[in-house]
Design a protein around this motif. Structure first.
Motif, PDB file in Angstrom:
ATOM      1  N   THR A 160       0.837  -1.199   0.000  1.00  0.00           N
ATOM      2  CA  THR A 160       0.000   0.000   0.000  1.00  0.00           C
ATOM      3  C   THR A 160       0.873   1.250   0.000  1.00  0.00           C
ATOM      4  N   MET A 161       0.586   2.127  -0.937  1.00  0.00           N
ATOM      5  CA  MET A 161       1.317   3.377  -1.039  1.00  0.00           C
ATOM      6  C   MET A 161       0.441   4.522  -0.555  1.00  0.00           C
ATOM      7  N   ARG A 162       1.067   5.524   0.028  1.00  0.00           N
ATOM      8  CA  ARG A 162       0.317   6.692   0.492  1.00  0.00           C
ATOM      9  C   ARG A 162      -0.009   7.633  -0.645  1.00  0.00           C
ATOM     10  N   ALA A 163       0.853   7.650  -1.623  1.00  0.00           N
ATOM     11  CA  ALA A 163       0.676   8.582  -2.731  1.00  0.00           C
ATOM     12  C   ALA A 163       1.484   8.082  -3.905  1.00  0.00           C
ATOM     13  N   VAL A 164       1.183   8.611  -5.048  1.00  0.00           N
ATOM     14  CA  VAL A 164       1.947   8.264  -6.248  1.00  0.00           C
ATOM     15  C   VAL A 164       2.308   9.555  -6.982  1.00  0.00           C
ATOM     16  N   GLN A 165       3.454   9.528  -7.627  1.00  0.00           N
ATOM     17  CA  GLN A 165       3.888  10.663  -8.416  1.00  0.00           C
ATOM     18  C   GLN A 165       4.267  10.153  -9.798  1.00  0.00           C
ATOM     19  N   TRP A 166       3.937  10.911 -10.821  1.00  0.00           N
ATOM     20  CA  TRP A 166       4.304  10.583 -12.193  1.00  0.00           C
ATOM     21  C   TRP A 166       5.251  11.657 -12.711  1.00  0.00           C
ATOM     22  N   PHE A 167       6.287  11.186 -13.444  1.00  0.00           N
ATOM     23  CA  PHE A 167       7.295  12.081 -13.981  1.00  0.00           C
ATOM     24  C   PHE A 167       7.494  11.773 -15.456  1.00  0.00           C
ATOM     25  N   ARG A 168       8.012  12.786 -16.169  1.00  0.00           N
ATOM     26  CA  ARG A 168       8.518  12.545 -17.510  1.00  0.00           C
ATOM     27  C   ARG A 168       9.964  13.022 -17.552  1.00  0.00           C
ATOM     28  N   LYS A 169      10.816  12.194 -18.117  1.00  0.00           N
ATOM     29  CA  LYS A 169      12.210  12.589 -18.262  1.00  0.00           C
ATOM     30  C   LYS A 169      12.343  13.348 -19.571  1.00  0.00           C
ATOM     31  N   ASN A 170      12.840  14.582 -19.474  1.00  0.00           N
ATOM     32  CA  ASN A 170      12.933  15.376 -20.700  1.00  0.00           C
ATOM     33  C   ASN A 170      14.238  15.077 -21.431  1.00  0.00           C
ATOM     34  N   LEU A 209      13.925  15.244 -14.559  1.00  0.00           N
ATOM     35  CA  LEU A 209      12.605  14.677 -14.280  1.00  0.00           C
ATOM     36  C   LEU A 209      11.610  15.810 -14.067  1.00  0.00           C
ATOM     37  N   ILE A 210      10.559  15.792 -14.852  1.00  0.00           N
ATOM     38  CA  ILE A 210       9.530  16.813 -14.768  1.00  0.00           C
ATOM     39  C   ILE A 210       8.319  16.234 -14.042  1.00  0.00           C
ATOM     40  N   ASN A 211       7.871  16.926 -13.007  1.00  0.00           N
ATOM     41  CA  ASN A 211       6.677  16.479 -12.297  1.00  0.00           C
ATOM     42  C   ASN A 211       5.455  16.575 -13.192  1.00  0.00           C
ATOM     43  N   LEU A 212       4.702  15.503 -13.275  1.00  0.00           N
ATOM     44  CA  LEU A 212       3.436  15.535 -14.010  1.00  0.00           C
ATOM     45  C   LEU A 212       2.260  15.581 -13.038  1.00  0.00           C
ATOM     46  N   PHE A 213       2.233  14.614 -12.133  1.00  0.00           N
ATOM     47  CA  PHE A 213       1.121  14.536 -11.173  1.00  0.00           C
ATOM     48  C   PHE A 213       1.636  14.047  -9.834  1.00  0.00           C
ATOM     49  N   TYR A 214       0.949  14.491  -8.797  1.00  0.00           N
ATOM     50  CA  TYR A 214       1.111  13.926  -7.463  1.00  0.00           C
ATOM     51  C   TYR A 214      -0.290  13.658  -6.945  1.00  0.00           C
ATOM     52  N   LEU A 215      -0.580  12.407  -6.608  1.00  0.00           N
ATOM     53  CA  LEU A 215      -1.914  12.065  -6.128  1.00  0.00           C
ATOM     54  C   LEU A 215      -1.847  11.263  -4.847  1.00  0.00           C
ATOM     55  N   ALA A 216      -2.625  11.654  -3.872  1.00  0.00           N
ATOM     56  CA  ALA A 216      -2.823  10.842  -2.677  1.00  0.00           C
ATOM     57  C   ALA A 216      -4.053   9.947  -2.849  1.00  0.00           C
ATOM     58  N   SER A 217      -4.920  10.298  -3.789  1.00  0.00           N
ATOM     59  CA  SER A 217      -6.101   9.485  -4.106  1.00  0.00           C
ATOM     60  C   SER A 217      -6.799  10.085  -5.318  1.00  0.00           C
ATOM     61  N   GLY A 218      -7.752   9.343  -5.879  1.00  0.00           N
ATOM     62  CA  GLY A 218      -8.588   9.889  -6.934  1.00  0.00           C
ATOM     63  C   GLY A 218      -7.886  10.109  -8.249  1.00  0.00           C
ATOM     64  N   ASP A 225       5.473  14.541 -26.815  1.00  0.00           N
ATOM     65  CA  ASP A 225       5.195  13.684 -25.657  1.00  0.00           C
ATOM     66  C   ASP A 225       6.197  12.536 -25.550  1.00  0.00           C
ATOM     67  N   SER A 226       6.968  12.316 -26.591  1.00  0.00           N
ATOM     68  CA  SER A 226       7.953  11.225 -26.555  1.00  0.00           C
ATOM     69  C   SER A 226       8.924  11.427 -25.399  1.00  0.00           C
ATOM     70  N   GLY A 227       9.270  10.328 -24.796  1.00  0.00           N
ATOM     71  CA  GLY A 227      10.194  10.380 -23.666  1.00  0.00           C
ATOM     72  C   GLY A 227       9.952   9.195 -22.752  1.00  0.00           C
ATOM     73  N   THR A 228      10.613   9.218 -21.621  1.00  0.00           N
ATOM     74  CA  THR A 228      10.452   8.129 -20.663  1.00  0.00           C
ATOM     75  C   THR A 228       9.627   8.619 -19.485  1.00  0.00           C
ATOM     76  N   TYR A 229       8.611   7.859 -19.138  1.00  0.00           N
ATOM     77  CA  TYR A 229       7.696   8.209 -18.060  1.00  0.00           C
ATOM     78  C   TYR A 229       7.925   7.270 -16.881  1.00  0.00           C
ATOM     79  N   PHE A 232      10.484   3.704  -7.207  1.00  0.00           N
ATOM     80  CA  PHE A 232      10.214   4.046  -8.593  1.00  0.00           C
ATOM     81  C   PHE A 232       9.931   2.813  -9.440  1.00  0.00           C
ATOM     82  N   GLY A 233       9.087   3.006 -10.452  1.00  0.00           N
ATOM     83  CA  GLY A 233       8.949   2.011 -11.496  1.00  0.00           C
ATOM     84  C   GLY A 233      10.151   2.096 -12.422  1.00  0.00           C
ATOM     85  N   SER A 234      10.258   1.117 -13.318  1.00  0.00           N
ATOM     86  CA  SER A 234      11.424   1.058 -14.203  1.00  0.00           C
ATOM     87  C   SER A 234      11.269   1.927 -15.438  1.00  0.00           C
ATOM     88  N   GLY A 235      10.111   2.555 -15.604  1.00  0.00           N
ATOM     89  CA  GLY A 235       9.948   3.501 -16.695  1.00  0.00           C
ATOM     90  C   GLY A 235       9.254   2.927 -17.910  1.00  0.00           C
TER      91      GLY A 235
END
Lengths: 108, 114
Positions: A28-38, A43-52, A81-85, A98-101
């Motif tokens: 169980t994770m408290r929150a998740v964050q999504w990034f894109r590597k430019n 690493l560019i922040n895309l989203f930070y979510l604690a829920s929803g 949009d190409s890149g590694t997420y 982190f996930g492996s991308g």
């Protein structure tokens, strides 16, 4: 230990189409964050979510802590949009795993 | 807004050399992190620090030292560079308190060991 399974590892899209990336968490994770590597490797922040869900332009992310997954939807994909997420799950403490991308390639 | 700066941007070292990477943040964040990214892999946590003078080992701490000299800076030392090693080291910071505390990343230091 805590693990994140990110899929797919690679994705090819034509301009204007869409798809979804997914991260499954083994704990169980408290929150998740999504990034894109430019293109410069930052690493560019895309989203930070604690829920929803959250939406920003052509991107939408969802996080279900109970079901232990998060998704990132891309619609109307553009060449830039190409890149590694990456997804990253925040545990109850200070650690982030982190996930492996996902390497996304958008072609004309 | 704030910014995280990492120096140097590129670091070329020799096998066995001790190398130091520096990170500064002006967010006034409490927690700072050092991650290593190898090609085709996710980020792996080396060290993190909850506050000034605090150090916590991550999953990859062997072969590294770290120092949180003050709240705004966090240094990482590669104690003995490995031949042909290539990786990007990323520094991050995060405020403490509340669930809503995202991480912010620096631009990275790219290490090449000859």
């Amino acid at each position: 230990g805590d693990q994140v399974e990110q899929s797919p590892s690679a994705l090819s899209l034509h301009e204007g189409t869409g798809s979804a990336l997914r991260c499954n968490f083994t704990t169980t994770m408290r929150a998740v964050q999504w990034f894109r590597k430019n293109s410069r490797g930052s690493l560019i922040n895309l989203f930070y979510l604690a829920s929803g869900t959250k939406e920003n332009g052509r991107l939408k992310s969802a996080f279900d802590s109970k079901e232990r997954y998060s998704t990132l939807h891309i619609r109307d994909a553009q060449l830039e949009d190409s890149g590694t997420y990456f997804c990253a799950g925040r545990t109850g403490g200070y650690k982030v795993v982190f996930g492996s991308g996902t390497r996304l390639l958008v072609s004309p | 807004g704030g910014i995280i700066t990492q120096t140097p941007k590129f670091l070329i070292g020799q096998e066995g050399q001790k190398l130091t990477l520096k990170c500064q943040q002006n967010f006034n964040h409490d927690t700072m992190y050092w991650y290593r990214q190898d090609s085709g892999k996710g980020l792996r946590l080396i060290y993190y620090s909850i506050t000034e003078n605090d150090l916590q080992k991550g999953d990859l701490s062997e072969g590294y030292d770290a120092s949180r000299e003050k709240k705004s800076s966090f240094s990482l030392t590669v104690t003995s560079a490995q031949k042909n090693e290539m990786a990007v080291f990323l520094c991050a910071s995060r405020s403490v308190g509340g669930l809503d505390a995202e991480q912010f990343f620096g631009p990275g230091t790219r290490l090449t060991v000859l």
